[in-house]
Scaffold this motif. Sequence first.
Motif, PDB file in Angstrom:
ATOM      1  N   THR A   1     -24.322 -49.019  71.324  1.00  0.00           N
ATOM      2  CA  THR A   1     -24.436 -48.609  72.724  1.00  0.00           C
ATOM      3  C   THR A   1     -25.271 -47.353  72.894  1.00  0.00           C
TER       4      THR A   1
ATOM      5  N   PHE B   1     -23.491 -45.871  78.815  1.00  0.00           N
ATOM      6  CA  PHE B   1     -22.532 -46.754  79.469  1.00  0.00           C
ATOM      7  C   PHE B   1     -23.142 -47.505  80.638  1.00  0.00           C
TER       8      PHE B   1
ATOM      9  N   GLU C   1     -26.168 -51.687  78.002  1.00  0.00           N
ATOM     10  CA  GLU C   1     -25.442 -51.318  76.783  1.00  0.00           C
ATOM     11  C   GLU C   1     -24.068 -51.980  76.729  1.00  0.00           C
ATOM     12  N   MET C   2     -23.383 -51.979  77.855  1.00  0.00           N
ATOM     13  CA  MET C   2     -22.036 -52.535  77.889  1.00  0.00           C
ATOM     14  C   MET C   2     -22.038 -54.052  77.722  1.00  0.00           C
TER      15      MET C   2
ATOM     16  N   HIS D   1     -15.071 -53.618  73.591  1.00  0.00           N
ATOM     17  CA  HIS D   1     -14.878 -52.688  74.718  1.00  0.00           C
ATOM     18  C   HIS D   1     -13.544 -51.964  74.589  1.00  0.00           C
TER      19      HIS D   1
ATOM     20  N   ASN E   1     -13.823 -49.494  71.916  1.00  0.00           N
ATOM     21  CA  ASN E   1     -14.629 -48.377  72.420  1.00  0.00           C
ATOM     22  C   ASN E   1     -13.789 -47.487  73.337  1.00  0.00           C
ATOM     23  N   SER E   2     -12.911 -48.083  74.117  1.00  0.00           N
ATOM     24  CA  SER E   2     -12.011 -47.301  74.976  1.00  0.00           C
ATOM     25  C   SER E   2     -11.105 -46.414  74.139  1.00  0.00           C
TER      26      SER E   2
ATOM     27  N   TYR F   1     -13.347 -46.959  83.316  1.00  0.00           N
ATOM     28  CA  TYR F   1     -13.532 -47.717  82.070  1.00  0.00           C
ATOM     29  C   TYR F   1     -12.206 -47.847  81.308  1.00  0.00           C
TER      30      TYR F   1
END
Length: 173
Positions: free
Chosen positions: A37, A41, A45-46, A54, A57-58, A82
Amino acid sequence: MEQENCIVLTDADLRAAAENGPVAFLNLFLDAIEKVTGDEFGAEEMAKLTGNQHALNSFRILRDEFEVGGFINLIQDGFGPYIFDNPFAKALRLWGAHDLSQLVYKAKRVFDANRQELTTIVDNDEDFAALFDKYQPLFEKIELEIEAELTNAAIAIAAYVDENIEQFATVKA
């Protein structure tokens, strides 16, 4: 149609990281996601990440933001939606990080009840301090529990990733 996995790791890298423990193993995936990424954001990238990536990543964002602040900092850095508007807490629960999942749900209730003011980005120290003074007491107990739970959650998540590696990366010889 299933999304192609953009994270490619080698078997040797996985073995080396695993030898250094579950946190190092998990960090291998988190670092790979950040490389893909570019720590951006935007939609482009997402779109590269799968749902599980995801959620992972969170976790990285939550962990990293807690190193420098807490929920107020996380939200002011633009990550509130997010973290709270995606099924991150549900993923944590499914991955075995039950306590952290419940804490994220608690923080989401505070976020949702105060979304308008919390997501209005402040651009000076005085306004940030006022926002912090007003809302930090609502998050404080949750943050203390999250800080205590991050390592346990990382271990549970690493175990889940290891058992379901194909959901997080393509492994090459």
